[in-house]
Design a protein around this motif. Sequence first.
Motif, PDB file in Angstrom:
ATOM      1  N   UNK A   1       1.089   6.556   0.869  1.00 51.98           N
ATOM      2  CA  UNK A   1       0.544   5.771  -0.234  1.00 51.98           C
ATOM      3  C   UNK A   1       1.475   4.610  -0.540  1.00 51.98           C
ATOM      4  N   UNK A   2       0.887   3.445  -0.777  1.00 51.93           N
ATOM      5  CA  UNK A   2       1.628   2.265  -1.203  1.00 51.93           C
ATOM      6  C   UNK A   2       0.958   1.778  -2.475  1.00 51.93           C
ATOM      7  N   UNK A   3       1.767   1.473  -3.488  1.00 53.99           N
ATOM      8  CA  UNK A   3       1.213   0.982  -4.755  1.00 53.99           C
ATOM      9  C   UNK A   3       1.745  -0.417  -5.051  1.00 53.99           C
ATOM     10  N   UNK A   4       0.851  -1.290  -5.494  1.00 53.09           N
ATOM     11  CA  UNK A   4       1.215  -2.653  -5.885  1.00 53.09           C
ATOM     12  C   UNK A   4       0.334  -3.092  -7.043  1.00 53.09           C
ATOM     13  N   UNK A   5       0.709  -4.193  -7.665  1.00 50.24           N
ATOM     14  CA  UNK A   5      -0.117  -4.819  -8.696  1.00 50.24           C
ATOM     15  C   UNK A   5      -0.893  -5.960  -8.045  1.00 50.24           C
ATOM     16  N   UNK A   6      -2.022  -6.298  -8.647  1.00 55.06           N
ATOM     17  CA  UNK A   6      -2.789  -7.450  -8.167  1.00 55.06           C
ATOM     18  C   UNK A   6      -1.899  -8.688  -8.202  1.00 55.06           C
ATOM     19  N   UNK A   7      -2.011  -9.529  -7.166  1.00 52.20           N
ATOM     20  CA  UNK A   7      -1.217 -10.745  -7.085  1.00 52.20           C
ATOM     21  C   UNK A   7       0.077 -10.575  -6.307  1.00 52.20           C
ATOM     22  N   UNK A   8       0.533  -9.341  -6.129  1.00 52.36           N
ATOM     23  CA  UNK A   8       1.754  -9.093  -5.366  1.00 52.36           C
ATOM     24  C   UNK A   8       1.432  -8.989  -3.875  1.00 52.36           C
ATOM     25  N   UNK A   9       2.492  -8.917  -3.067  1.00 58.51           N
ATOM     26  CA  UNK A   9       2.333  -8.690  -1.629  1.00 58.51           C
ATOM     27  C   UNK A   9       2.494  -7.196  -1.363  1.00 58.51           C
ATOM     28  N   UNK A  10       1.653  -6.659  -0.505  1.00 58.14           N
ATOM     29  CA  UNK A  10       1.720  -5.246  -0.127  1.00 58.14           C
ATOM     30  C   UNK A  10       2.254  -5.138   1.296  1.00 58.14           C
ATOM     31  N   UNK A  11       3.128  -4.172   1.516  1.00 58.35           N
ATOM     32  CA  UNK A  11       3.691  -3.925   2.847  1.00 58.35           C
ATOM     33  C   UNK A  11       3.293  -2.510   3.251  1.00 58.35           C
ATOM     34  N   UNK A  12       2.356  -2.400   4.215  1.00 63.70           N
ATOM     35  CA  UNK A  12       1.838  -1.113   4.673  1.00 63.70           C
ATOM     36  C   UNK A  12       2.487  -0.732   6.002  1.00 63.70           C
ATOM     37  N   UNK A  13       3.325   0.311   6.022  1.00 68.33           N
ATOM     38  CA  UNK A  13       3.970   0.699   7.276  1.00 68.33           C
ATOM     39  C   UNK A  13       3.022   1.473   8.185  1.00 68.33           C
ATOM     40  N   UNK A  14       3.157   1.263   9.484  1.00 63.84           N
ATOM     41  CA  UNK A  14       2.378   2.026  10.454  1.00 63.84           C
ATOM     42  C   UNK A  14       3.189   3.275  10.797  1.00 63.84           C
ATOM     43  N   UNK A  15       2.730   4.421  10.348  1.00 63.78           N
ATOM     44  CA  UNK A  15       3.456   5.670  10.578  1.00 63.78           C
ATOM     45  C   UNK A  15       2.829   6.505  11.685  1.00 63.78           C
ATOM     46  N   UNK A  16       2.178   5.832  12.631  1.00 62.67           N
ATOM     47  CA  UNK A  16       1.627   6.543  13.782  1.00 62.67           C
ATOM     48  C   UNK A  16       2.790   7.120  14.584  1.00 62.67           C
ATOM     49  N   UNK A  17       2.698   8.388  14.941  1.00 58.80           N
ATOM     50  CA  UNK A  17       3.778   9.067  15.659  1.00 58.80           C
ATOM     51  C   UNK A  17       3.683   8.735  17.146  1.00 58.80           C
ATOM     52  N   UNK A  18       4.306   7.627  17.521  1.00 60.26           N
ATOM     53  CA  UNK A  18       4.235   7.197  18.911  1.00 60.26           C
ATOM     54  C   UNK A  18       5.155   8.051  19.786  1.00 60.26           C
ATOM     55  N   UNK A  19       4.786   8.141  21.056  1.00 63.18           N
ATOM     56  CA  UNK A  19       5.548   8.930  22.021  1.00 63.18           C
ATOM     57  C   UNK A  19       6.653   8.055  22.613  1.00 63.18           C
ATOM     58  N   UNK A  20       7.887   8.523  22.535  1.00 61.80           N
ATOM     59  CA  UNK A  20       9.028   7.767  23.049  1.00 61.80           C
ATOM     60  C   UNK A  20       8.886   7.590  24.557  1.00 61.80           C
ATOM     61  N   UNK A  21       9.144   6.391  25.026  1.00 62.60           N
ATOM     62  CA  UNK A  21       9.083   6.096  26.456  1.00 62.60           C
ATOM     63  C   UNK A  21       7.734   5.572  26.929  1.00 62.60           C
ATOM     64  N   UNK A  22       6.708   5.667  26.085  1.00 60.43           N
ATOM     65  CA  UNK A  22       5.378   5.174  26.466  1.00 60.43           C
ATOM     66  C   UNK A  22       5.295   3.685  26.130  1.00 60.43           C
TER      67      UNK A  22
END
Length: 194
Positions: free
Chosen positions: A25-46
Motif C-alpha cells: 500500500x502507498x498513501x499520498x494526498x491529491x496533488x502530490x507525487x506517488x512512488x509505487x515500487x514493483x515488488x515482483x519477486x524476480x528470479x536472480x540470474x534471469x
Amino acid sequence: MFHLKKCWFLAVQGLVFVATKSISEVTVKCGEAARLPCKAEYEVGVQYRALSWYKIADDGVGLTGILRKDFRENIVRKYLGFNRSVELASDMLFSLIIHNVTSEDFGKYQCSMWAPLGKQNRQADVDLQEVGILQSKRLGQQPTILPVVLIILGSTLLIFVVFLYIACARNHKMAVDCKKFNKVQATQCSWESC
C-alpha cells in the motif's frame, strides 16, 4: 525426536508462506507525487525482456496499460491512449512515479516482469490510496469482508498446523513404543500390531 522436529518445521513453513502474501500500500494526498515500487519477486540470474505497469480496473480484472520498459533496447514507452504524467524511476525497484496525483489515480496497480521463453513471468500489485481514506478504512468506517476472510483462513490454517503436529507426535510415540516392545519381547512389531 528428529522426525518430530521435521514435522513441526514443515507445518510452520506453510503458515509463514500464507502469512507473507499481501498487497503493498502507498498513501499520498491529491496533488502530490506517488512512488509505487514493483515488488515482483524476480528470479536472480534471469534476463527479463521487459517490465510493464498497469492500472487494474475497479472490477479487479481489466488492465489499462501505463508504460513499458524494454530491457534489451533500454527504452521506456507509454502505452497508447495513456496521457498522465508518469515516469519509471531508475531505482532497482522499477518504481512507477505518478506526478500530481488526482482522485482518478487512486486504486490498484500491477507491475509485470516479462521473462524469456522457458521461465516464469512475475507480477505484483500495489494499492494507491488517499491518506485520509485509508485511515478511515482502517478505523472501520467503511466495512470490508477481507479481514473476516483472513481471520477465518488464518484460524483454519492454525488448526491444520496443530493437527499435523499432533499426528506427527503420535506417530513418533508409536514408533518409540514399538522399539521398546521389540527389546522386551524380542519379536517384530508392525504399525498395525502396536
